[in-house]
Design a protein around this motif. Structure first.
Motif, PDB file in Angstrom:
ATOM      1  N   ARG A  89       2.781   6.817  -5.523  1.00 61.76           N
ATOM      2  CA  ARG A  89       2.048   5.946  -4.598  1.00 61.76           C
ATOM      3  C   ARG A  89       0.682   5.542  -5.143  1.00 61.76           C
ATOM      4  O   ARG A  89      -0.235   5.279  -4.377  1.00 61.76           O
ATOM      5  CB  ARG A  89       1.886   6.636  -3.237  1.00 61.76           C
ATOM      6  CG  ARG A  89       3.194   6.796  -2.471  1.00 61.76           C
ATOM      7  CD  ARG A  89       3.005   7.394  -1.098  1.00 61.76           C
ATOM      8  NE  ARG A  89       2.523   8.773  -1.163  1.00 61.76           N
ATOM      9  CZ  ARG A  89       2.450   9.606  -0.116  1.00 61.76           C
ATOM     10  NH1 ARG A  89       2.820   9.170   1.081  1.00 61.76           N
ATOM     11  NH2 ARG A  89       2.015  10.841  -0.262  1.00 61.76           N
TER      12      ARG A  89
ATOM     13  N   HIS B 182      -0.409  -2.571  -4.949  1.00 61.12           N
ATOM     14  CA  HIS B 182      -0.663  -2.118  -3.576  1.00 61.12           C
ATOM     15  C   HIS B 182      -1.883  -1.212  -3.591  1.00 61.12           C
ATOM     16  O   HIS B 182      -2.235  -0.635  -4.627  1.00 61.12           O
ATOM     17  CB  HIS B 182       0.531  -1.328  -3.025  1.00 61.12           C
ATOM     18  CG  HIS B 182       1.746  -2.151  -2.752  1.00 61.12           C
ATOM     19  ND1 HIS B 182       1.880  -2.924  -1.628  1.00 61.12           N
ATOM     20  CD2 HIS B 182       2.891  -2.314  -3.468  1.00 61.12           C
ATOM     21  CE1 HIS B 182       3.068  -3.529  -1.646  1.00 61.12           C
ATOM     22  NE2 HIS B 182       3.700  -3.173  -2.766  1.00 61.12           N
ATOM     23  N   HIS B 183      -2.491  -1.050  -2.447  1.00 60.51           N
ATOM     24  CA  HIS B 183      -3.586  -0.098  -2.332  1.00 60.51           C
ATOM     25  C   HIS B 183      -3.055   1.319  -2.542  1.00 60.51           C
ATOM     26  O   HIS B 183      -1.937   1.636  -2.121  1.00 60.51           O
ATOM     27  CB  HIS B 183      -4.259  -0.224  -0.962  1.00 60.51           C
ATOM     28  CG  HIS B 183      -5.072  -1.468  -0.818  1.00 60.51           C
ATOM     29  ND1 HIS B 183      -6.376  -1.556  -1.256  1.00 60.51           N
ATOM     30  CD2 HIS B 183      -4.762  -2.693  -0.321  1.00 60.51           C
ATOM     31  CE1 HIS B 183      -6.842  -2.773  -1.016  1.00 60.51           C
ATOM     32  NE2 HIS B 183      -5.873  -3.479  -0.456  1.00 60.51           N
TER      33      HIS B 183
ATOM     34  N   SER C  48       8.973  -0.230   0.653  1.00 68.62           N
ATOM     35  CA  SER C  48       9.181   0.259  -0.716  1.00 68.62           C
ATOM     36  C   SER C  48      10.644   0.142  -1.115  1.00 68.62           C
ATOM     37  O   SER C  48      11.371   1.135  -1.174  1.00 68.62           O
ATOM     38  CB  SER C  48       8.729   1.720  -0.821  1.00 68.62           C
ATOM     39  OG  SER C  48       7.396   1.880  -0.411  1.00 68.62           O
TER      40      SER C  48
ATOM     41  N   GLU D 115      -0.391   3.451  -0.298  1.00 65.35           N
ATOM     42  CA  GLU D 115       0.229   2.548   0.668  1.00 65.35           C
ATOM     43  C   GLU D 115       1.740   2.453   0.519  1.00 65.35           C
ATOM     44  O   GLU D 115       2.476   2.439   1.508  1.00 65.35           O
ATOM     45  CB  GLU D 115      -0.399   1.156   0.519  1.00 65.35           C
ATOM     46  CG  GLU D 115       0.142   0.091   1.445  1.00 65.35           C
ATOM     47  CD  GLU D 115      -0.538  -1.247   1.219  1.00 65.35           C
ATOM     48  OE1 GLU D 115      -1.657  -1.437   1.755  1.00 65.35           O
ATOM     49  OE2 GLU D 115       0.022  -2.097   0.493  1.00 65.35           O
ATOM     50  N   ALA D 116       2.228   2.361  -0.706  1.00 71.40           N
ATOM     51  CA  ALA D 116       3.650   2.109  -0.945  1.00 71.40           C
ATOM     52  C   ALA D 116       4.147   2.957  -2.114  1.00 71.40           C
ATOM     53  O   ALA D 116       3.382   3.344  -3.003  1.00 71.40           O
ATOM     54  CB  ALA D 116       3.905   0.630  -1.243  1.00 71.40           C
TER      55      ALA D 116
ATOM     56  N   GLY E 133       0.112   2.764  -6.564  1.00 74.09           N
ATOM     57  CA  GLY E 133      -0.069   1.348  -6.270  1.00 74.09           C
ATOM     58  C   GLY E 133       0.437   0.400  -7.329  1.00 74.09           C
ATOM     59  O   GLY E 133       0.251  -0.820  -7.214  1.00 74.09           O
TER      60      GLY E 133
ATOM     61  N   GLN F 171       6.078   3.706   4.942  1.00 75.37           N
ATOM     62  CA  GLN F 171       6.020   3.460   3.502  1.00 75.37           C
ATOM     63  C   GLN F 171       7.396   3.158   2.937  1.00 75.37           C
ATOM     64  O   GLN F 171       7.549   2.289   2.066  1.00 75.37           O
ATOM     65  CB  GLN F 171       5.394   4.675   2.806  1.00 75.37           C
ATOM     66  CG  GLN F 171       3.914   4.829   3.098  1.00 75.37           C
ATOM     67  CD  GLN F 171       3.372   6.175   2.708  1.00 75.37           C
ATOM     68  OE1 GLN F 171       4.117   7.105   2.408  1.00 75.37           O
ATOM     69  NE2 GLN F 171       2.057   6.306   2.699  1.00 75.37           N
TER      70      GLN F 171
ATOM     71  N   LEU G 111       1.439  -9.704  -3.484  1.00 69.72           N
ATOM     72  CA  LEU G 111       2.247  -9.187  -4.579  1.00 69.72           C
ATOM     73  C   LEU G 111       2.725 -10.298  -5.510  1.00 69.72           C
ATOM     74  O   LEU G 111       2.838 -10.090  -6.718  1.00 69.72           O
ATOM     75  CB  LEU G 111       3.447  -8.420  -4.009  1.00 69.72           C
ATOM     76  CG  LEU G 111       4.274  -7.592  -4.987  1.00 69.72           C
ATOM     77  CD1 LEU G 111       3.402  -6.541  -5.679  1.00 69.72           C
ATOM     78  CD2 LEU G 111       5.440  -6.928  -4.281  1.00 69.72           C
TER      79      LEU G 111
END
Length: 400
Positions: free
Chosen positions: A130, A179-180, A320, A183-184, A132, A316, A107
């Motif tokens: 989400r 993020h993928h 986050s 994922e978050a 990403g 998650q 990140l």
């Protein structure tokens, strides 16, 4: 759902609490609207700006900021019900700018250090924030933030200033994800993208689709992404407090000088609407009634259930960050917040807040709906004092 009403003494205490914020100079004006069991009470206190300004009124037009999000979420679910969109489908065909994503390896790493995304961005990723990419709430130096600023797609109080949705998407698509997908949870950007998706899926400009499917059926006659010339006199000044001096400064002026006096090139489904307390109440009532309004169904009960279910997993939530303690009492559904552990001074049920000083929640357990409208940007991670007093006094007045 309960059939309780409001006590007269409780409503007087609410008015006194709200008036105190205006009298102290914390806010120029406030409009409140509370409803339960067929009973509705509205109050307008103060002025449309500091100094020599007219009185704020029940039909004052407010920049509702992120109260736009649940409205956009409901519009997306209408397209899902139409069969135009599927929650589990990639956005690639409609948003080719976001196909074949690459993702930062770290990140805080260089923008060029990326790897292929593990899967495409799905429609549901936009609704649940989400996809990403979004606001980075963790401390530290993050080159991707500067890159987003350079491209005009950064997260912040300023709305997108792109000439068109296509131009904004092109700029966003030139950058990697943080993020993928899936994922978050990351705030804001996913809902801006959702607006572009709604427009392309429906074949209509976003505002036209919202007007046809949401605003007109609900009687939201004053809601849009800009203010017509004959209504500009109802638009107040929007303020921000200077963190160094503590003084209020104009964030967006009233009248013809306002950014909202003209249609945006790219309307933001994350925060671009202007509305009134009564229009916001109409939307909240429809959601509280599980998709029905005036004997007509705008959304299926199943769609409302999906919107109001917490879709963010504990894992998650752990990666986050948002405001302090947010995930201890909150979840996130489709484009709105879910209060999982209500505490005094906090709203209950379902809804969201707007960064320009607005708040709306509806509570299926008690039937209480509250709408708070101000025009002072939030300047702290914690809830503004006026919000705390409003929600505390709302439930006290309802005996809830």
């Amino acid at each position: 759902m309960g059939e309780r009403g409001f006590s007269e003494a409780g409503l007087e205490r609410m008015r006194a609490a709200m008036a105190a914020h205006v009298e102290r100079g914390d806010l120029p004006g406030i409009v409140t609207l509370v409803s339960c069991g067929g009973e509705t009470h509205a109050d307008a206190i103060g002025k449309t700006g500091f100094g020599d300004a007219g009185p704020v009124q029940r039909d004052t037009l407010f920049r509702i900021a992120s109260l736009t999000k649940p409205i956009a979420g409901a519009a997306a679910m209408m397209l899902v019900e139409d069969g135009t969109l599927r929650l589990d489908e990639p956005v690639d065909s409609l948003l080719p700018e976001l196909a074949n994503r690459r993702v930062l390896r770290a990140l805080d790493g260089p923008v060029e250090d990326t790897e292929p995304a593990r899967r495409p961005i799905l429609v549901s990723d936009l609704l649940t924030l989400r996809m990403g990419v979004g606001a980075i709430m963790a401390p530290g130096d993050h080159p991707i933030v500067q890159a987003m600023m350079d491209k005009g797609v950064a997260v912040g109080p300023q709305l997108p200033d792109a000439p068109s949705p296509d131009a904004w998407l092109q700029n966003l698509g030139s950058l990697p994800l943080m993020h993928h997908p899936g994922e978050a949870w990351m705030y804001d950007t996913s809902l801006i993208v959702l607006g572009a998706l709604i427009a392309r899926a429906s074949g209509l400009p976003l505002e036209d689709f919202l007007r046809e499917r949401v605003f007109e059926p609900l009687g939201m006659k004053d809601t849009g992404f800009s203010v017509p010339a004959d209504k500009l006199h109802r638009l107040p000044v929007c303020y921000v407090r200077n963190p160094r001096t503590g003084q209020f400064e104009v964030f967006d002026p009233a009248g013809r000088e306002s950014r909202f006096s003209r249609a945006p090139g790219f309307p933001s489904a994350a925060g671009g609407l202007v509305s009134t307390a009564d229009d916001v109440l109409a939307f909240a009532r429809m959601m509280l009634n599980r998709g029905e309004h005036g004997g007509k169904r705008l959304l299926s009960a199943r769609s409302v259930e999906l919107m109001t279910t917490d879709h963010i997993t504990p894992a998650q939530k752990a990666i986050s960050p948002f405001s302090p303690g947010f995930w201890e009492s909150r979840g996130w559904g489709y484009a709105l917040s879910i209060v999982t552990r209500p505490t005094p001074g906090e709203p209950r049920g379902l809804g969201w807040d707007g960064g320009y000083g607005t708040s709306c929640y509806w509570d299926p357990e008690t039937g209480v709906i509250g709408v708070l409208m101000t025009q002072r940007l939030m300047d702290s991670p914690s809830a503004p004092p006026a919000f705390v007093d409003f929600w505390r006094s709302t439930y006290e007045a309802a005996g809830a």
